[in-house]
Design a protein around this motif. Sequence first.
Motif, PDB file in Angstrom:
ATOM      1  N   ASP A   1      11.773   4.123  -1.346  1.00  0.00           N
ATOM      2  CA  ASP A   1      11.567   4.508   0.042  1.00  0.00           C
ATOM      3  C   ASP A   1      12.683   3.925   0.892  1.00  0.00           C
ATOM      4  OD1 ASP A   1       9.230   5.784  -0.583  1.00  0.00           O
ATOM      5  OD2 ASP A   1       7.903   4.242   0.211  1.00  0.00           O
TER       6      ASP A   1
ATOM      7  N   ALA B   1       7.351   9.820   3.629  1.00  0.00           N
ATOM      8  CA  ALA B   1       6.400   8.718   3.463  1.00  0.00           C
ATOM      9  C   ALA B   1       6.374   7.932   4.771  1.00  0.00           C
ATOM     10  CB  ALA B   1       6.813   7.825   2.299  1.00  0.00           C
ATOM     11  N   TYR B   2       5.445   6.988   4.866  1.00  0.00           N
ATOM     12  CA  TYR B   2       5.376   6.112   6.030  1.00  0.00           C
ATOM     13  C   TYR B   2       5.530   4.666   5.574  1.00  0.00           C
ATOM     14  CZ  TYR B   2       3.518  10.039   8.753  1.00  0.00           C
ATOM     15  OH  TYR B   2       3.356  11.245   9.383  1.00  0.00           O
TER      16      TYR B   2
ATOM     17  N   ARG C   1      11.205   9.343   0.657  1.00  0.00           N
ATOM     18  CA  ARG C   1      10.949   8.805  -0.684  1.00  0.00           C
ATOM     19  C   ARG C   1      11.604   9.705  -1.722  1.00  0.00           C
ATOM     20  NH1 ARG C   1       4.894   7.365  -2.333  1.00  0.00           N
ATOM     21  NH2 ARG C   1       5.420   5.712  -0.844  1.00  0.00           N
TER      22      ARG C   1
ATOM     23  N   ARG D   1       4.677   1.135   4.934  1.00  0.00           N
ATOM     24  CA  ARG D   1       3.401   0.503   4.630  1.00  0.00           C
ATOM     25  C   ARG D   1       2.252   1.504   4.580  1.00  0.00           C
ATOM     26  NH1 ARG D   1       3.499  -5.054   4.487  1.00  0.00           N
ATOM     27  NH2 ARG D   1       5.279  -6.092   5.439  1.00  0.00           N
ATOM     28  N   GLY D   2       2.578   2.770   4.380  1.00  0.00           N
ATOM     29  CA  GLY D   2       1.539   3.779   4.278  1.00  0.00           C
ATOM     30  C   GLY D   2       0.791   4.026   5.567  1.00  0.00           C
ATOM     31  N   ASN D   3       1.372   3.620   6.685  1.00  0.00           N
ATOM     32  CA  ASN D   3       0.722   3.707   7.997  1.00  0.00           C
ATOM     33  C   ASN D   3       1.393   4.813   8.818  1.00  0.00           C
ATOM     34  OD1 ASN D   3      -0.247   3.345  10.608  1.00  0.00           O
ATOM     35  ND2 ASN D   3      -0.117   1.109  10.537  1.00  0.00           N
ATOM     36  N   LYS D   4       0.642   5.849   9.165  1.00  0.00           N
ATOM     37  CA  LYS D   4       1.209   6.979   9.891  1.00  0.00           C
ATOM     38  C   LYS D   4       1.707   6.610  11.286  1.00  0.00           C
ATOM     39  CE  LYS D   4      -3.290   8.591  11.647  1.00  0.00           C
ATOM     40  NZ  LYS D   4      -3.002   8.280  13.057  1.00  0.00           N
TER      41      LYS D   4
ATOM     42  N   ASN E   1       0.821  -1.206   0.000  1.00  0.00           N
ATOM     43  CA  ASN E   1       0.000   0.000   0.000  1.00  0.00           C
ATOM     44  C   ASN E   1       0.858   1.261   0.000  1.00  0.00           C
ATOM     45  OD1 ASN E   1      -2.466  -1.442   0.143  1.00  0.00           O
ATOM     46  ND2 ASN E   1      -2.138  -1.765   2.316  1.00  0.00           N
ATOM     47  N   MET E   2       1.900   1.247  -0.820  1.00  0.00           N
ATOM     48  CA  MET E   2       2.808   2.385  -0.869  1.00  0.00           C
ATOM     49  C   MET E   2       2.820   3.012  -2.263  1.00  0.00           C
ATOM     50  SD  MET E   2       4.247   2.691   2.111  1.00  0.00           S
ATOM     51  CE  MET E   2       5.835   3.481   1.920  1.00  0.00           C
TER      52      MET E   2
ATOM     53  N   THR F   1       1.979   5.315  -5.618  1.00  0.00           N
ATOM     54  CA  THR F   1       1.897   6.755  -5.798  1.00  0.00           C
ATOM     55  C   THR F   1       0.957   7.078  -6.942  1.00  0.00           C
ATOM     56  OG1 THR F   1       3.161   8.697  -6.498  1.00  0.00           O
ATOM     57  CG2 THR F   1       3.945   6.590  -7.259  1.00  0.00           C
TER      58      THR F   1
END
Length: 296
Positions: free
Chosen positions: A161, A258-259, A271, A261-264, A149-150, A152
């Motif tokens: 990343d 960026a985070y 990135r 795994r897209g997790n804040k 889930n990263m 763009t």
Amino acid sequence: MVSHAKDDAYMKVVIPKRSAIFESIQAEQRAARQSLPSFDPIRITLPDGKVKEGKKWITSPFEIASEISKSLASNALISEVNRVLWDKNRPLEGDAELRLFTLDSFDNNEGVRHTFWHSSSHILGQALEMEYGCRLCIGPCARIGTRLNMCTTSKEGFYYDAFYGDFGLNDEHLKKIESWAESAIKGKQPFERIEVLREQALEMFCDNKFKVEIINGLPVDKTITVYRCGPLVDSCRGPRIPNASFVKAFKCLKASAAYWRGNKDRESLQRVYGISYPDKKTFAGTYPEARRSKKI
């Protein structure tokens, strides 16, 4: 520009260790193939219907291309074996329907573009790791969605990343990154491929918790492939272009946060977005500001 204290102790251990493990596995696999009592003959069918003879585990698409013409062998970027994209130097494993794609296929073949940009992301990853001693995470072609889930919204190119601790990249760092990438390109660094067992992959990347998490999340029966390009050893599905010199124009576009795994709630990453082309003319037409500033 903000200076960054590279973790030299980490680099001195990890880079040679990964290369040593890669070379050991590569040597074992070559010896295993060479020890086979005989190599079964295989038939390689070309798009025009002509059939070439080959040997299982020995003959590669590059060898077939060489039989057709020196020009095709030198210009072929990637191959397709039984409708699956395939490294040009990877031995065939049975009867095959073979197609060879040259640089001329870049504009009209999405698979060729993805392979080219994904290969370029490895060149970018090498530059980032060697310059900053960061922990690499993922480096996909920007148009390929990932299981992490990263992805763009960019429609072309690639990114990588990586975790840098408290250090933050910005656009001022991009020239130095590009300089590293250009060194890999001028050095014509080949992309080498091996398949590894899960425990071998975990040993190879045990110093990078992000890679370990990726490997542990793969299906048990998943074939794990690892590529080497210069000092970079990285896990990736592939395939890859034959060597870095096929990249004639390379540019870092921007750096951003960026985070993982897209997790804040997970680790904060940096990135770097990039773009590359197999010829400078196409690149200059797409990014004319680079041409005006004499960056290509």
